[in-house]
Scaffold this active site. Structure first.
Site, PDB file in Angstrom:
ATOM      1  N   LYS A 154       0.358  14.522   1.718  1.00 19.33           N
ATOM      2  CA  LYS A 154      -0.999  14.794   1.227  1.00 19.33           C
ATOM      3  C   LYS A 154      -1.234  16.300   1.027  1.00 19.33           C
ATOM      4  O   LYS A 154      -2.211  16.718   0.431  1.00 19.33           O
ATOM      5  CB  LYS A 154      -2.038  14.216   2.183  1.00 19.33           C
ATOM      6  CG  LYS A 154      -2.020  12.683   2.241  1.00 19.33           C
ATOM      7  CD  LYS A 154      -3.034  12.144   3.247  1.00 19.33           C
ATOM      8  CE  LYS A 154      -2.927  10.659   3.508  1.00 19.33           C
ATOM      9  NZ  LYS A 154      -3.538   9.829   2.445  1.00 19.33           N
TER      10      LYS A 154
ATOM     11  N   LYS B 114     -14.818   8.100  -3.593  1.00 23.00           N
ATOM     12  CA  LYS B 114     -16.059   8.364  -2.851  1.00 23.00           C
ATOM     13  C   LYS B 114     -16.631   9.730  -3.235  1.00 23.00           C
ATOM     14  O   LYS B 114     -17.846   9.894  -3.373  1.00 23.00           O
ATOM     15  CB  LYS B 114     -15.806   8.268  -1.339  1.00 23.00           C
ATOM     16  CG  LYS B 114     -15.426   6.852  -0.901  1.00 23.00           C
ATOM     17  CD  LYS B 114     -14.792   6.775   0.480  1.00 23.00           C
ATOM     18  CE  LYS B 114     -14.093   5.421   0.646  1.00 23.00           C
ATOM     19  NZ  LYS B 114     -13.178   5.366   1.799  1.00 23.00           N
TER      20      LYS B 114
ATOM     21  N   LYS C  58      -9.003  13.508   4.937  1.00 28.64           N
ATOM     22  CA  LYS C  58      -8.072  12.377   4.880  1.00 28.64           C
ATOM     23  C   LYS C  58      -7.125  12.523   6.056  1.00 28.64           C
ATOM     24  O   LYS C  58      -7.103  13.569   6.709  1.00 28.64           O
ATOM     25  CB  LYS C  58      -7.282  12.369   3.563  1.00 28.64           C
ATOM     26  CG  LYS C  58      -6.690  13.752   3.206  1.00 28.64           C
ATOM     27  CD  LYS C  58      -5.922  13.728   1.894  1.00 28.64           C
ATOM     28  CE  LYS C  58      -6.763  13.807   0.648  1.00 28.64           C
ATOM     29  NZ  LYS C  58      -6.887  12.554  -0.078  1.00 28.64           N
ATOM     30  N   ARG C  59      -6.326  11.474   6.331  1.00 28.14           N
ATOM     31  CA  ARG C  59      -5.335  11.610   7.397  1.00 28.14           C
ATOM     32  C   ARG C  59      -4.388  12.771   7.101  1.00 28.14           C
ATOM     33  O   ARG C  59      -4.156  13.129   5.950  1.00 28.14           O
ATOM     34  CB  ARG C  59      -4.553  10.303   7.550  1.00 28.14           C
ATOM     35  CG  ARG C  59      -5.349   9.232   8.252  1.00 28.14           C
ATOM     36  CD  ARG C  59      -5.745   9.669   9.661  1.00 28.14           C
ATOM     37  NE  ARG C  59      -4.593   9.671  10.530  1.00 28.14           N
ATOM     38  CZ  ARG C  59      -4.219   8.655  11.293  1.00 28.14           C
ATOM     39  NH1 ARG C  59      -4.944   7.551  11.315  1.00 28.14           N
ATOM     40  NH2 ARG C  59      -3.156   8.730  12.040  1.00 28.14           N
TER      41      ARG C  59
ATOM     42  N   HIS D 288       0.809  -1.233   0.000  1.00 31.63           N
ATOM     43  CA  HIS D 288       0.000   0.000   0.000  1.00 31.63           C
ATOM     44  C   HIS D 288       0.834   1.271   0.000  1.00 31.63           C
ATOM     45  O   HIS D 288       0.274   2.361   0.166  1.00 31.63           O
ATOM     46  CB  HIS D 288      -0.924   0.049   1.217  1.00 31.63           C
ATOM     47  CG  HIS D 288      -1.984  -1.007   1.218  1.00 31.63           C
ATOM     48  ND1 HIS D 288      -3.254  -0.785   0.741  1.00 31.63           N
ATOM     49  CD2 HIS D 288      -1.960  -2.283   1.625  1.00 31.63           C
ATOM     50  CE1 HIS D 288      -3.967  -1.890   0.866  1.00 31.63           C
ATOM     51  NE2 HIS D 288      -3.193  -2.822   1.404  1.00 31.63           N
TER      52      HIS D 288
ATOM     53  N   THR E 124      -8.651   6.482  -1.898  1.00 34.06           N
ATOM     54  CA  THR E 124      -9.975   5.902  -2.115  1.00 34.06           C
ATOM     55  C   THR E 124     -11.040   6.952  -1.842  1.00 34.06           C
ATOM     56  O   THR E 124     -12.152   6.871  -2.368  1.00 34.06           O
ATOM     57  CB  THR E 124     -10.209   4.665  -1.224  1.00 34.06           C
ATOM     58  OG1 THR E 124      -9.752   4.972   0.096  1.00 34.06           O
ATOM     59  CG2 THR E 124      -9.467   3.464  -1.753  1.00 34.06           C
TER      60      THR E 124
HETATM   61  C1  26Q Z   1       2.909   1.629  10.962  1.00 36.31           C
HETATM   62  C2  26Q Z   1       3.773   1.464  12.049  1.00 36.31           C
HETATM   63  C3  26Q Z   1       3.290   1.453  13.336  1.00 36.31           C
HETATM   64  C4  26Q Z   1       1.946   1.607  13.544  1.00 36.31           C
HETATM   65  C5  26Q Z   1       1.083   1.760  12.466  1.00 36.31           C
HETATM   66  C6  26Q Z   1       1.559   1.773  11.177  1.00 36.31           C
HETATM   67  C7  26Q Z   1       0.655   1.966  10.033  1.00 36.31           C
HETATM   68  C8  26Q Z   1      -0.706   1.794  10.142  1.00 36.31           C
HETATM   69  C9  26Q Z   1      -1.532   2.021   9.072  1.00 36.31           C
HETATM   70  C10 26Q Z   1       1.154   2.353   8.815  1.00 36.31           C
HETATM   71  C11 26Q Z   1       0.315   2.573   7.734  1.00 36.31           C
HETATM   72  C12 26Q Z   1      -1.048   2.410   7.867  1.00 36.31           C
HETATM   73  C13 26Q Z   1      -1.993   2.674   6.794  1.00 36.31           C
HETATM   74  C14 26Q Z   1      -1.659   2.935   5.548  1.00 36.31           C
HETATM   75  C15 26Q Z   1      -2.661   3.287   4.549  1.00 36.31           C
HETATM   76  O1  26Q Z   1      -3.818   3.503   4.864  1.00 36.31           O
HETATM   77  N1  26Q Z   1      -2.273   3.386   3.272  1.00 36.31           N
HETATM   78  C16 26Q Z   1      -3.210   3.786   2.244  1.00 36.31           C
HETATM   79  O2  26Q Z   1      -3.829   2.631   1.725  1.00 36.31           O
HETATM   80  C17 26Q Z   1      -4.897   2.974   0.863  1.00 36.31           C
HETATM   81  C18 26Q Z   1      -5.574   1.693   0.441  1.00 36.31           C
HETATM   82  O3  26Q Z   1      -4.761   0.990  -0.445  1.00 36.31           O
HETATM   83  C19 26Q Z   1      -4.405   3.789  -0.318  1.00 36.31           C
HETATM   84  O4  26Q Z   1      -5.517   4.207  -1.066  1.00 36.31           O
HETATM   85  C20 26Q Z   1      -3.613   5.006   0.158  1.00 36.31           C
HETATM   86  O5  26Q Z   1      -3.031   5.677  -0.955  1.00 36.31           O
HETATM   87  C21 26Q Z   1      -2.537   4.574   1.130  1.00 36.31           C
HETATM   88  O6  26Q Z   1      -1.876   5.714   1.663  1.00 36.31           O
END
Ligand code: 26Q
Length: 797
Positions: free
Chosen positions: A540, A646, A534-535, A346, A642
């Site tokens: 971003k 939406k 978004k986050r 991702h 995503t």
């Molecule tokens: C990492 C280390 C420690 C704790 C948490 C994490 C962590 C948690 C969640 C790192 C990343 C995430 C989430 C990533 C994410 O949401 N990526 C997104 O995924 C979407 C679905 O594929 C894409 O549309 C986005 O572009 C992408 O940023």
């Protein structure tokens, strides 16, 4: 009990009496919510059991989706819709004097995810069930989902989220299906009957108890399962400090970690990952053995999909069970494992690629570490045989290097499929980020462009638009989203375009009530609703948006007659608690909002709104009310996005860079129906490789930029001395790593074009219709069909 209104009312009242011993008049809204929830559960239980039996009896292939996150949101109304009983229930309740919407308000969002990745998992579950595919999710039942965000004095404050406070009607605890997960201790090897065997001694054991949630397909009898694991102390802990053991055990499923790529690997996070993986694999294998009586053909009947690298320990865990517990030799076990596991990547942000220090990994998971070492040694030996002496290549590809275990390398080596989440993203993986792996295993790499559950993001979130679409083209789009393309026949039908405008306006009216209620700011629904939700992440570029807003404000201040199409700029974003810079941006947005919203010189021309605690249920109210969708990441950085989809399916027009799935939106709607701007990913990557960008030049040569950037540090924001210096420094001192200043002018230009276009109502509505009509291919039904056919090889049951 849902066959008609009368039956429903009767069952509802009876159940209410039985559960609470109360008459309708005495009962509370919470009683009503519980009662309805129980009724739905009972209603689906037959189909749920039948689905399980069907799948047990079938020899067809099944998929298990492993994800550390599921961002489900609220489930009540979606379940009613999918069961086809929404209308009966809503009207029946009405006649009893109960409002379904009020009951929905009582349900907590299941917020067991950070953002895109977790929501994708939730959308996939909906599509799997709706397409009658045998696919189940495994995850963690976090006691606290993603933190609740409050804005206090413009700053983000985090509170623990409490979704289980009033229980969870949708889950069934299955104590009899609990399994044990082992940590710490040491591994002893012995020769037994001429075979090396391994024993995990002095391990600390944790019990994983499944809590199953039904995943109800849209108008199908398929009810799949989302199995969430809860960590509990084992019954007889052999432990000197029982309280400490109990606390540490329960901590495993206590909190969801906020996405924090800056965070050093925390041991509890690794514990969570192995906990999920070990419990899931044990449970999958137990059922498989029951069904097939053997494990050597596992890969012919099941697929285990890992959502990013977080569950990558599924690979060594499967190896461990096959070898240590089932007596397979290494090569057999490796064959089975690498034909069972598939992996989705991702991100290409190198700082976000997971790696764990050996010093943390090895003591916590001693046997798993041994297996990863063995995988690494065999893999490196293969590399050596191919290109003897090429140490650089081997060091670059190794799974263990420089004291770390590289999780993405393990995922690629140990799986049969590696996919990116949008065309551009997959190309970047193949050509750059994971080039050497692509050269090694070209056939493993493939693209699966993300999608969204259109039944949640259009049918449920935007009932007015959904009904109007059904009026025009019939209801087949609900099951076959490509049918939305039928809307193109109405491109020149002014009555239809006018009705679309009216619906958007009504949705904006509803959102403006929420805005007034939450922020005290009144907004005009004639204005363009321009939204970035978004986050919060530097890449971003919420900063680009707010600097541009500051520039517009400066224009108004310098020329009080400056004419612009009125806009309401709406933000929603959570920053990871430890992400200092992201929190500064939140404060900046709120500080700018404070000034702009209270300056009488601005008049009705603009408002800036920050909606706190952005989450699935709030998103469902925002997307239907948006005119403009801000998708302005630095090109190459957003794997897919995503939210962009939406917005599109709700008729908003995209202002976006050529990044992630924005590119595919443009391919579908054509250049004339999207507002793209800025550097391309090739240009960005070229600058990173060869230099040549100097942000200071843009600051000096563009007075709009200079003015806004100076305002960060020159006292423009009263009472926040030094607050925004880190932002100023990131732009000028650190040469603006995300090209905010470089893309500023093209962004401002395209925003002018947006304003002009909006004045031409017919043109705007036509563009909006074109976007809705082309959004069908972003249904996660399409995505899941591609996974099912190309990767999992599963068929509808
Ligand atoms: C990492 C280390 C420690 C704790 C948490 C994490 C962590 C948690 C969640 C790192 C990343 C995430 C989430 C990533 C994410 O949401 N990526 C997104 O995924 C979407 C679905 O594929 C894409 O549309 C986005 O572009 C992408 O940023």
């Amino acid at each position: 009990m849902f066959s008609n209104k009368e039956k429903f009312k009767e069952s509802f009242c009876k159940r209410l009496e039985m559960l609470y011993n109360k008459s309708l008049a005495e009962s509370t809204a919470r009683d009503h919510y519980e009662t309805l929830g129980q009724m739905v559960r009972e209603f689906v239980s037959n189909d749920w059991i039948a689905t399980n039996e069907r799948q047990l009896a079938s020899t067809g292939k099944q998929v298990f989706y492993l994800s550390i996150e599921y961002l489900l949101g609220k489930l009540l109304r979606q379940n009613l819709i999918n069961l086809g009983v929404e209308e009966v229930v809503e009207e029946g309740l009405n006649e009893l004097g109960i409002c379904l919407t009020d009951l929905e308000e009582l349900e907590s969002d299941a917020g067991l995810g950070n953002g895109g990745l977790g929501r994708l998992a939730a959308c996939f579950l909906d599509s799997l069930a709706s397409l009658n595919l045998p696919g189940h999710g495994h995850g963690i039942r976090y006691k606290h989902g993603l933190f609740e965000q409050k804005i206090v004095d413009g700053y983000q404050v985090e509170l623990p989220e409490q979704w289980l406070k009033s229980g969870n009607v949708w889950e069934v605890r299955k104590a009899d299906l609990a399994v044990k997960v082992r940590f710490w201790g040491k591994v002893e090897s012995n020769m037994e009957n001429g075979r090396l065997t391994f024993h995990h001694l002095n391990a600390e054991t944790v019990t994983a108890v499944p809590h199953d949630m039904p995943v109800i397909g849209y108008q199908s009898t398929t009810v799949n399962t989302l199995r969430l694991w809860n960590a509990e102390p084992s019954q007889f802990p052999i432990h000197d400090d029982i309280l400490k053991y109990k606390r540490e055990t329960e901590m495993i499923s206590e909190f969801l970690y906020p996405d924090d790529t800056h965070d050093e690997g925390k041991i509890l996070r690794l514990k969570q990952q192995y906990f999920l993986v070990s419990a899931s694999i044990q449970s999958i294998l137990k059922n498989y053995r029951k069904q097939h009586g053997r494990l050597d053909d596992l890969h012919e009947h099941i697929c285990i999909h890992i959502n990013d690298t977080h569950p990558v320990l599924a690979i060594p865990e499967l190896m461990r069970i096959l070898i240590d517990e089932e007596g397979f030799d290494w090569d057999q076990a490796w064959h089975i494992t690498t034909h069972t596991i598939s992996y989705t990547n991702h991100t290409t942000l190198s700082e976000a690629l997971e790696k764990w220090p050996i010093r943390i990994f090895q003591p916590l998971l001693p046997r798993i570490y041994m297996i990863v070492e063995e995988i690494n040694e065999r893999f490196c030996r293969e590399l050596w045989d191919e290109t003897p002496g090429d140490w650089d290549r081997i060091a670059g590809l190794a799974i263990i290097a420089d004291g770390f275990v590289k999780m993405a390398h393990l995922a690629i080596v140990g799986s049969f499929s590696v996919n990116g989440v949008a065309k551009l993203h997959t190309e970047i993986l193949k050509k750059r980020e994971m080039k050497s792996f692509y050269q090694l295993y070209p056939k493993k790499f493939n693209n699966k462009t993300n999608g969204i559950a259109h039944r949640r993001w259009l049918l449920k979130a935007n009932p007015k638009l959904a009904s109007f679409i059904t009026e025009l083209i019939g209801s087949s789009w609900i099951q076959s989203a490509e049918e939305l393309s039928q809307l193109l026949h109405y491109q020149n039908d002014t009555a239809v375009l006018e009705e679309l405008r009216k619906i958007k306006k009504e949705n904006k009216g509803q959102l403006s009530k929420i805005i007034l209620d939450k922020t005290g700011v009144a907004v005009d629904t004639h204005a363009i609703f321009d939204v970035q939700v978004k986050r919060l992440h530097a890449y971003k570029r919420q900063l680009l948006n707010i600097l541009h807003i500051m520039h517009l404000y400066n224009r108004i201040k310098e020329d009080s007659s400056y004419s612009m199409v009125p806009r309401v700029f709406i933000f929603g974003a959570k920053a990871s608690p430890g992400y200092y810079y992201a929190k500064k941006i939140i404060k900046l947005i709120n500080s700018a909002a404070e000034i702009i919203n209270n300056d009488p010189d601005v008049g009705g021309r603009m408002k800036v709104i920050f909606l706190e605690n952005y989450r699935v249920s709030l998103a469902e109210k925002i997307f239907p009310a948006a005119d403009v969708s801000e998708q302005i990441s630095t090109a190459s950085k957003e794997a897919s996005g995503t939210g962009n989809m939406k917005f599109m399916i709700n008729g908003a027009l995209t202002v976006g860079t050529l990044d992630g799935a924005n590119i595919e939106i443009r391919e579908l709607v054509g250049d004339e129906n999207i507002f793209t701007f800025g550097l391309t990913s090739d240009e960005v990557l070229h600058y990173y490789q060869h230099g040549g960008y100097e942000s200071v030049g843009y600051y000096h040569h563009d007075s709009r930029i200079r003015q806004a950037v100076d305002q960060l540090v020159n006292g423009f924001f009263p009472g926040v001395y030094n607050e925004f210096e880190p932002i100023f420094d990131s732009l000028l001192g650190e040469n603006d790593q995300y090209f905010v200043l470089k893309d500023f002018a093209p962004y401002a230009d395209i925003q002018l074009k947006v304003g002009e276009t909006y004045l031409d109502t017919i043109k705007w509505q036509k563009m909006s219709l074109t976007n809705i009509a082309n959004a069908g291919s972003f249904s996660s039904d399409r995505t899941i069909k591609e996974y099912a056919e190309d990767i999992w090889r599963i068929k509808p049951l």
